[in-house]
Structures are given as structure tokens and as C-alpha cells.
Scaffold this motif. Structure first.
Motif, PDB file in Angstrom:
ATOM      1  N   TYR A   1      -3.839  -2.028  13.456  1.00  0.00           N
ATOM      2  CA  TYR A   1      -4.377  -3.368  13.284  1.00  0.00           C
ATOM      3  C   TYR A   1      -5.058  -3.444  11.943  1.00  0.00           C
ATOM      4  CZ  TYR A   1      -6.198  -7.872  14.638  1.00  0.00           C
ATOM      5  OH  TYR A   1      -6.461  -9.210  14.710  1.00  0.00           O
ATOM      6  N   PRO A   2      -4.448  -4.096  10.988  1.00  0.00           N
ATOM      7  CA  PRO A   2      -3.163  -4.769  11.114  1.00  0.00           C
ATOM      8  C   PRO A   2      -2.038  -3.752  11.191  1.00  0.00           C
ATOM      9  CG  PRO A   2      -3.914  -4.883   8.852  1.00  0.00           C
ATOM     10  CD  PRO A   2      -5.018  -4.236   9.640  1.00  0.00           C
ATOM     11  N   LEU A   3      -0.979  -4.127  11.866  1.00  0.00           N
ATOM     12  CA  LEU A   3       0.165  -3.249  12.026  1.00  0.00           C
ATOM     13  C   LEU A   3       0.749  -2.923  10.659  1.00  0.00           C
ATOM     14  CD1 LEU A   3       1.817  -1.889  14.240  1.00  0.00           C
ATOM     15  CD2 LEU A   3       3.278  -3.901  14.304  1.00  0.00           C
ATOM     16  N   SER A   4       1.104  -1.658  10.444  1.00  0.00           N
ATOM     17  CA  SER A   4       1.611  -1.225   9.143  1.00  0.00           C
ATOM     18  C   SER A   4       3.043  -1.710   8.947  1.00  0.00           C
ATOM     19  CB  SER A   4       1.526   0.297   9.004  1.00  0.00           C
ATOM     20  OG  SER A   4       2.146   0.930  10.097  1.00  0.00           O
ATOM     21  N   LEU A   5       3.167  -2.841   8.302  1.00  0.00           N
ATOM     22  CA  LEU A   5       4.464  -3.451   8.008  1.00  0.00           C
ATOM     23  C   LEU A   5       4.608  -3.618   6.505  1.00  0.00           C
ATOM     24  CD1 LEU A   5       4.524  -6.335  10.657  1.00  0.00           C
ATOM     25  CD2 LEU A   5       5.571  -4.075  10.843  1.00  0.00           C
ATOM     26  N   TRP A   6       5.804  -3.351   6.003  1.00  0.00           N
ATOM     27  CA  TRP A   6       6.110  -3.596   4.601  1.00  0.00           C
ATOM     28  C   TRP A   6       7.195  -4.651   4.531  1.00  0.00           C
ATOM     29  CZ3 TRP A   6       6.964   1.927   2.155  1.00  0.00           C
ATOM     30  CH2 TRP A   6       5.719   2.567   2.007  1.00  0.00           C
ATOM     31  N   PRO A   7       7.156  -5.525   3.514  1.00  0.00           N
ATOM     32  CA  PRO A   7       8.251  -6.475   3.335  1.00  0.00           C
ATOM     33  C   PRO A   7       9.533  -5.735   2.964  1.00  0.00           C
ATOM     34  CG  PRO A   7       6.605  -6.705   1.582  1.00  0.00           C
ATOM     35  CD  PRO A   7       6.096  -5.673   2.542  1.00  0.00           C
ATOM     36  N   TRP A   8      10.668  -6.346   3.251  1.00  0.00           N
ATOM     37  CA  TRP A   8      11.951  -5.659   3.047  1.00  0.00           C
ATOM     38  C   TRP A   8      12.132  -5.215   1.598  1.00  0.00           C
ATOM     39  CZ3 TRP A   8      15.803  -7.245  -0.208  1.00  0.00           C
ATOM     40  CH2 TRP A   8      15.777  -8.574  -0.661  1.00  0.00           C
ATOM     41  N   GLN A   9      11.602  -5.964   0.644  1.00  0.00           N
ATOM     42  CA  GLN A   9      11.777  -5.592  -0.765  1.00  0.00           C
ATOM     43  C   GLN A   9      11.088  -4.256  -1.062  1.00  0.00           C
ATOM     44  OE1 GLN A   9      10.621  -8.515   0.421  1.00  0.00           O
ATOM     45  NE2 GLN A   9      11.389 -10.256  -0.766  1.00  0.00           N
ATOM     46  N   GLU A  10       9.874  -4.061  -0.521  1.00  0.00           N
ATOM     47  CA  GLU A  10       9.153  -2.803  -0.715  1.00  0.00           C
ATOM     48  C   GLU A  10       9.879  -1.640  -0.043  1.00  0.00           C
ATOM     49  OE1 GLU A  10       6.338  -1.990  -2.470  1.00  0.00           O
ATOM     50  OE2 GLU A  10       6.532  -4.004  -3.314  1.00  0.00           O
ATOM     51  N   VAL A  11      10.456  -1.912   1.112  1.00  0.00           N
ATOM     52  CA  VAL A  11      11.162  -0.865   1.848  1.00  0.00           C
ATOM     53  C   VAL A  11      12.405  -0.424   1.079  1.00  0.00           C
ATOM     54  CG1 VAL A  11      12.405  -0.341   3.971  1.00  0.00           C
ATOM     55  CG2 VAL A  11      10.279  -1.626   4.066  1.00  0.00           C
ATOM     56  N   VAL A  12      13.166  -1.378   0.556  1.00  0.00           N
ATOM     57  CA  VAL A  12      14.365  -1.047  -0.224  1.00  0.00           C
ATOM     58  C   VAL A  12      13.972  -0.205  -1.432  1.00  0.00           C
ATOM     59  CG1 VAL A  12      16.192  -2.029  -1.668  1.00  0.00           C
ATOM     60  CG2 VAL A  12      15.723  -2.998   0.591  1.00  0.00           C
ATOM     61  N   LYS A  13      12.906  -0.603  -2.108  1.00  0.00           N
ATOM     62  CA  LYS A  13      12.424   0.155  -3.268  1.00  0.00           C
ATOM     63  C   LYS A  13      12.041   1.577  -2.860  1.00  0.00           C
ATOM     64  CE  LYS A  13       8.443  -0.236  -6.184  1.00  0.00           C
ATOM     65  NZ  LYS A  13       7.424  -1.140  -6.717  1.00  0.00           N
ATOM     66  N   ALA A  14      11.311   1.727  -1.741  1.00  0.00           N
ATOM     67  CA  ALA A  14      10.882   3.049  -1.278  1.00  0.00           C
ATOM     68  C   ALA A  14      12.073   3.920  -0.882  1.00  0.00           C
ATOM     69  CB  ALA A  14       9.922   2.905  -0.103  1.00  0.00           C
ATOM     70  N   VAL A  15      13.118   3.298  -0.310  1.00  0.00           N
ATOM     71  CA  VAL A  15      14.326   4.056   0.051  1.00  0.00           C
ATOM     72  C   VAL A  15      14.982   4.607  -1.213  1.00  0.00           C
ATOM     73  CG1 VAL A  15      16.680   3.852   0.965  1.00  0.00           C
ATOM     74  CG2 VAL A  15      14.761   2.853   2.227  1.00  0.00           C
ATOM     75  N   PHE A  16      15.122   3.775  -2.237  1.00  0.00           N
ATOM     76  CA  PHE A  16      15.761   4.229  -3.468  1.00  0.00           C
ATOM     77  C   PHE A  16      14.908   5.232  -4.231  1.00  0.00           C
ATOM     78  CE2 PHE A  16      18.652   0.664  -2.861  1.00  0.00           C
ATOM     79  CZ  PHE A  16      19.851   1.284  -3.188  1.00  0.00           C
ATOM     80  N   GLN A  17      13.597   5.186  -4.068  1.00  0.00           N
ATOM     81  CA  GLN A  17      12.716   6.167  -4.701  1.00  0.00           C
ATOM     82  C   GLN A  17      12.595   7.436  -3.860  1.00  0.00           C
ATOM     83  OE1 GLN A  17       9.138   3.836  -5.229  1.00  0.00           O
ATOM     84  NE2 GLN A  17       9.762   3.192  -7.280  1.00  0.00           N
ATOM     85  N   ASP A  18      13.293   7.457  -2.710  1.00  0.00           N
ATOM     86  CA  ASP A  18      13.308   8.617  -1.810  1.00  0.00           C
ATOM     87  C   ASP A  18      11.914   8.976  -1.298  1.00  0.00           C
ATOM     88  OD1 ASP A  18      14.889  10.423  -0.410  1.00  0.00           O
ATOM     89  OD2 ASP A  18      14.445  12.038  -1.825  1.00  0.00           O
ATOM     90  N   ARG A  19      11.080   7.943  -1.045  1.00  0.00           N
ATOM     91  CA  ARG A  19       9.734   8.158  -0.506  1.00  0.00           C
ATOM     92  C   ARG A  19       9.702   8.044   1.008  1.00  0.00           C
ATOM     93  NH1 ARG A  19       5.659   4.188  -2.713  1.00  0.00           N
ATOM     94  NH2 ARG A  19       7.301   2.798  -2.071  1.00  0.00           N
TER      95      ARG A  19
END
Length: 186
Positions: A26-44
Motif C-alpha cells: 500500500y500503495p501496491l507496487s505497480l509500474w506503468p507498461w512503459q517503465e516495465v518495457v524499459k526494465a525488461v530491455f535493461q535486463d533489470r
């Protein structure tokens, strides 16, 4: 609480720590899709679950993640920040004098005019009417005593308190990673 079969607005992803626990309830740990895509490509992050939505670039395409886990563990034993939100969470979003949840502000138990400091140990959540009624007096002088003694909470305590305030909706792909009181399938 509503469990959604369709993705929530904005296609957010639930973010889990490396131990597969949510970073925050609380608040629930949510990231917007743009941040998630960036984190996937950065291998984080590792993708744990996906929506049915495909995202494309000129050179690649993949399913949009709905749950990701961090590759590096984030220590949750740090001291929580002294913020208005965390103070209200510690006090369960209720005035410590009357129990109301309306018009919340914070009150110095020992007034600043009497040497009281702005610390976890001297601040409580208070509704505006109670705060005004207490004024610059001590709890004894005002005959207004906080329901609980102010203290510095641990991060674990705030996380546990946060579980009492689930969000208005959860996507079905998040349910296995959250410990809300939900009905389990047989």
C-alpha cells in the motif's frame, strides 16, 4: 475489491522483489507498461506473467508483462521515510483522538511551542476538528490522549498495515503473489 480478467487501465505490471514478494502493498507496487518495457530491455527484471497484449518495435515484439520480479533484491529492512502518507498508514488512516477518517492532518502530541519535535515519536494523525480543539496544549491539559502511542514503525509493520487496505481492483495474474483474503479455487 474487484478481480479483473481484462487488464486494468494503463496496463500496469505488479513489481515483485527478487524473493517474489511485492515491493509494497500500500500503495501496491505497480509500474506503468512503459517503465516495465524499459526494465525488461535493461535486463533489470524477469517477466513472470504477461497480458495477451503484444507490443512491437521495428525489430521485435513481445507480450506485455503483467507481473515482473526484480533481478536484484531490494532490502526491505530500511527505516521508512517520515512522510504524511506513512504516518497516516501507521495510524490506520484514523484520527488518534476520535477515530474519524475525515479531514486528516497531523498533530504534535507535545506542541512545538513547548519544545515538541517533528518526529515519528511525537506526531499522530488527527482530524482537523480535534487538532484545532487540542491546539497548543499537551494531551493532559486538553484531556485528549492519543489512542496509540506514537512510534517509529518498521518497514515490515507498514507493509503489514498496508495489507488491510487492498486496492479497488486486482488483475487475476497478480493474485498468486498477493496475500489478500480471496477465495481460493478448489
Amino acid at each position: 475489491m474487484q478481480v479483473l480478467r481484462n487488464p486494468p487501465s494503463g496496463w500496469p505490471a505488479l513489481v515483485l522483489n527478487a524473493d517474489y514478494r511485492p515491493l509494497s502493498y500500500y500503495p501496491l507496487s505497480l509500474w506503468p507498461w512503459q517503465e516495465v518495457v524499459k526494465a525488461v530491455f535493461q535486463d533489470r527484471v524477469d517477466v513472470v506473467s504477461t497480458y495477451d497484449k503484444v507490443v512491437r518495435s521495428p525489430s521485435t515484439e513481445f507480450l506485455l508483462p503483467s507481473v515482473v520480479s526484480l533481478k536484484a533484491y531490494v532490502d526491505q529492512d530500511r527505516s521508512p521515510a517520515f512522510t504524511r502518507f506513512n504516518l497516516f498508514l501507521r495510524d490506520s488512516f484514523a484520527c488518534q483522538y476520535c477515530g474519524s477518517g475525515a479531514e486528516l492532518t497531523f498533530d504534535h502530541v507535545m506542541p512545538r511551542s513547548r519544545g515538541g519535535r517533528t518526529t515519528w515519536e511525537n506526531i499522530v494523525a488527527a482530524c482537523a476538528p480535534c487538532n484545532l480543539r487540542k491546539g497548543g496544549r499537551t494531551p493532559r491539559e486538553a484531556d485528549m490522549h492519543p489512542a496509540s502511542r506514537p512510534h517509529r514503525p518498521s518497514m515490515y509493520e507498514l507493509q503489514d498495515l498496508g495489507r488491510r487496505f487492498p486496492p479497488h481492483y486486482l488483475h487475476e495474474s497478480w493474485l498468486d503473489y498477493l496475500y489478500w483474503d480471496i477465495e481460493l479455487e478448489a
